[in-house]
Design a protein around this motif. Structure first.
Motif, short mmCIF file in Angstrom:
data_model
loop_
_atom_site.label_atom_id
_atom_site.label_comp_id
_atom_site.label_asym_id
_atom_site.label_seq_id
_atom_site.Cartn_x
_atom_site.Cartn_y
_atom_site.Cartn_z
N ASP A 263 0.80 -1.22 0.00
CA ASP A 263 0.00 0.00 0.00
C ASP A 263 0.84 1.27 0.00
O ASP A 263 0.28 2.36 -0.01
N LYS A 264 2.16 1.15 0.05
CA LYS A 264 3.00 2.34 0.19
C LYS A 264 3.29 3.00 -1.15
O LYS A 264 3.31 2.34 -2.19
N GLY A 265 3.54 4.28 -1.08
CA GLY A 265 3.98 5.01 -2.25
C GLY A 265 2.91 5.91 -2.84
O GLY A 265 1.71 5.70 -2.63
N PRO A 266 3.35 6.91 -3.61
CA PRO A 266 2.39 7.86 -4.20
C PRO A 266 1.51 7.23 -5.28
O PRO A 266 0.36 7.63 -5.44
N VAL A 267 2.02 6.22 -5.99
CA VAL A 267 1.21 5.58 -7.03
C VAL A 267 0.03 4.84 -6.40
O VAL A 267 -1.11 4.97 -6.84
N LYS A 268 0.31 4.08 -5.35
CA LYS A 268 -0.76 3.32 -4.68
C LYS A 268 -1.76 4.28 -4.02
O LYS A 268 -2.96 4.02 -4.01
N ARG A 269 -1.27 5.38 -3.47
CA ARG A 269 -2.18 6.37 -2.88
C ARG A 269 -3.10 6.95 -3.95
O ARG A 269 -4.30 7.11 -3.75
N PHE A 270 -2.53 7.25 -5.12
CA PHE A 270 -3.33 7.78 -6.21
C PHE A 270 -4.38 6.75 -6.66
O PHE A 270 -5.54 7.11 -6.93
N ILE A 271 -3.99 5.49 -6.75
CA ILE A 271 -4.94 4.44 -7.16
C ILE A 271 -6.09 4.35 -6.17
O ILE A 271 -7.27 4.26 -6.55
N ARG A 272 -5.75 4.37 -4.87
CA ARG A 272 -6.81 4.30 -3.85
C ARG A 272 -7.77 5.47 -4.00
O ARG A 272 -8.99 5.30 -3.98
N ASP A 273 -7.22 6.67 -4.16
CA ASP A 273 -8.07 7.85 -4.31
C ASP A 273 -8.90 7.78 -5.60
O ASP A 273 -10.06 8.19 -5.62
N PHE A 274 -8.29 7.28 -6.67
CA PHE A 274 -8.99 7.17 -7.95
C PHE A 274 -10.18 6.22 -7.84
O PHE A 274 -11.28 6.52 -8.32
N VAL A 275 -9.97 5.08 -7.19
CA VAL A 275 -11.05 4.09 -7.03
C VAL A 275 -12.11 4.62 -6.07
O VAL A 275 -13.31 4.44 -6.30
N ASP A 276 -11.67 5.28 -5.00
CA ASP A 276 -12.61 5.75 -3.98
C ASP A 276 -13.45 6.94 -4.46
O ASP A 276 -14.49 7.23 -3.88
N ALA A 277 -13.01 7.61 -5.51
CA ALA A 277 -13.72 8.79 -6.00
C ALA A 277 -14.94 8.43 -6.84
O ALA A 277 -15.69 9.31 -7.25
N VAL B 117 -10.35 0.24 -15.38
CA VAL B 117 -8.95 -0.06 -15.71
C VAL B 117 -8.47 0.84 -16.85
O VAL B 117 -7.35 1.38 -16.80
N PHE B 118 -9.30 1.04 -17.86
CA PHE B 118 -8.92 1.90 -18.99
C PHE B 118 -8.65 3.32 -18.51
O PHE B 118 -7.61 3.91 -18.85
N ARG B 119 -9.56 3.89 -17.73
CA ARG B 119 -9.38 5.26 -17.25
C ARG B 119 -8.19 5.37 -16.29
O ARG B 119 -7.45 6.35 -16.31
N LEU B 120 -8.00 4.35 -15.44
CA LEU B 120 -6.89 4.38 -14.47
C LEU B 120 -5.55 4.34 -15.18
O LEU B 120 -4.64 5.11 -14.84
N LYS B 121 -5.41 3.47 -16.16
CA LYS B 121 -4.13 3.38 -16.88
C LYS B 121 -3.79 4.71 -17.57
O LYS B 121 -2.64 5.15 -17.55
N ARG B 122 -4.81 5.33 -18.15
CA ARG B 122 -4.57 6.61 -18.81
C ARG B 122 -4.15 7.67 -17.78
O ARG B 122 -3.19 8.42 -18.01
N ALA B 123 -4.83 7.69 -16.62
CA ALA B 123 -4.48 8.67 -15.58
C ALA B 123 -3.09 8.41 -15.01
O ALA B 123 -2.33 9.35 -14.73
N LEU B 124 -2.71 7.14 -14.86
CA LEU B 124 -1.38 6.82 -14.34
C LEU B 124 -0.29 7.22 -15.33
O LEU B 124 0.78 7.69 -14.93
N ARG B 125 -0.54 7.02 -16.64
CA ARG B 125 0.46 7.43 -17.64
C ARG B 125 0.66 8.94 -17.63
O ARG B 125 1.77 9.44 -17.81
N GLU B 126 -0.43 9.68 -17.40
CA GLU B 126 -0.32 11.15 -17.35
C GLU B 126 0.37 11.60 -16.08
O GLU B 126 1.23 12.49 -16.11
N ARG B 127 -0.01 11.02 -14.94
CA ARG B 127 0.47 11.49 -13.63
C ARG B 127 1.86 10.95 -13.31
O ARG B 127 2.69 11.65 -12.76
N PHE B 128 2.11 9.66 -13.61
CA PHE B 128 3.38 9.02 -13.26
C PHE B 128 3.98 8.36 -14.49
O PHE B 128 4.01 7.12 -14.60
N PRO B 129 4.49 9.14 -15.43
CA PRO B 129 4.99 8.54 -16.68
C PRO B 129 6.24 7.68 -16.47
O PRO B 129 6.45 6.73 -17.21
N GLU B 130 7.06 7.99 -15.47
CA GLU B 130 8.30 7.24 -15.27
C GLU B 130 8.10 6.00 -14.40
O GLU B 130 8.95 5.11 -14.38
N GLU B 131 7.00 5.93 -13.67
CA GLU B 131 6.77 4.82 -12.73
C GLU B 131 6.28 3.58 -13.47
O GLU B 131 5.57 3.67 -14.46
#
Length: 195
Positions: free
Chosen positions: A85-99, A148-162
């Motif tokens: 559960d650690k890290g900014p990527v996992k925090r973003f995923i939790r917030d994305f799903v919870d929203a 999953v489609f929307r999350l992957k797109r948001a992750l590529r925009e927010r965390f391109p290097e991760e």
């Protein structure tokens, strides 16, 4: 039979102990008075209760630390989270799903309702339960693919290097949990924006 006289018995010689005191047939120290014996007994009893008290305090301290860790995990404190559960990527995923409201959250309650309808024995209710379950599965699949489609797109925009490895599985598991039972607790309201 002859009896040995006291004179014939070998005399017991006092032996020297390592500390330098002589120990013979006697104890080598005076008998303690009643007051000294009672004081020593009280001191031993105090030591027993003190060790019990120490164990109780250690148990209370462990329980308090465990409570603090559970609260930290629920509230999303990075120090207490598990490594998954650690890290900014996992925090973003939790917030994305919870929203958003996930249909997958209602999968278990709808499954229970379907079982009740199937067990009723009424032919119309059994058919309705089967149709309800099939419809639920299809809607959950469509909703999950969209998530999953929307999350992957948001992750590529927010965390391109991760690396995005394991993010889909993490998001789907989070979406399947009923919102009040999610851990860490949701920090974003439904309809809010992930941080």
């Amino acid at each position: 039979m002859f009896r040995r006289s006291k004179a014939d018995e070998p005399a017991t010689q006092p032996t020297a102990s390592p500390a330098g005191t002589t120990t013979g047939s006697g104890k080598g120290r005076p008998t303690p008075t009643r007051r000294e014996a009672e004081a020593a007994a009280k001191a031993r009893a105090r030591a027993v209760t003190d060790s019990k008290e120490a164990r109780r305090q250690a148990r209370d301290k462990r329980a308090a630390e465990s409570r603090r860790m559970r609260e930290g995990m629920k509230n999303g404190d990075e120090r207490y989270l598990m490594s998954r559960d650690k890290g900014p990527v996992k925090r973003f995923i939790r917030d994305f799903v919870d929203a958003r409201v996930s249909i997958a959250e209602f999968l278990l309650p709808l499954l229970l309702l379907t079982f009740v309808l199937q067990a009723s024995g009424n032919a119309a209710l059994v058919r309705f339960g089967g149709a309800l379950w099939t419809t639920t599965i299809l809607v959950v699949l469509i909703d999950t693919v969209w998530l999953v489609f929307r999350l992957k797109r948001a992750l590529r925009e927010r965390f391109p290097e991760e690396s995005q490895r394991g993010t889909v599985f993490y998001a789907v598991l989070r979406a399947l949990q009923v919102r009040p039972l999610r851990s860490p607790k949701p920090k974003v309201r439904i309809g809010g924006r992930p941080k």
